[in-house]
Design a protein around this motif. Structure first.
Motif: not given
Length: 75
Positions: A13-20
């Protein structure tokens, strides 16, 4: 902003350096580095926090999921 590990469903669900910031499970050096990054870079912290809110609203809100629930119940 969100810091989480790359295990379980969070990475879907989360993308590193985009939303987390995603770190390897058990890697305390990565966790500490991620925390320092957020504490020392307010712009990054705000970007990730704002994007995380949008991700949650788009994926988990009642508005996003009600049509899916209704469709499922109608089948």
């Amino acid at each position: 902003a969100i810091i989480t590990t790359r295990i379980g469903e969070a990475q879907n669900w989360l993308t590193d350096m985009e939303d987390s910031l995603l770190v390897d499970s058990g890697n305390t050096d990565q966790l500490a580095s991620a925390m320092v990054s957020l504490f020392s870079n307010k712009t990054l912290c705000n970007k990730l926090g704002n994007n995380a809110r949008i991700t949650c609203e788009n994926s988990f809100s009642i508005a996003a999921n009600a049509p899916k629930l209704v469709k499922s119940l109608m089948q």
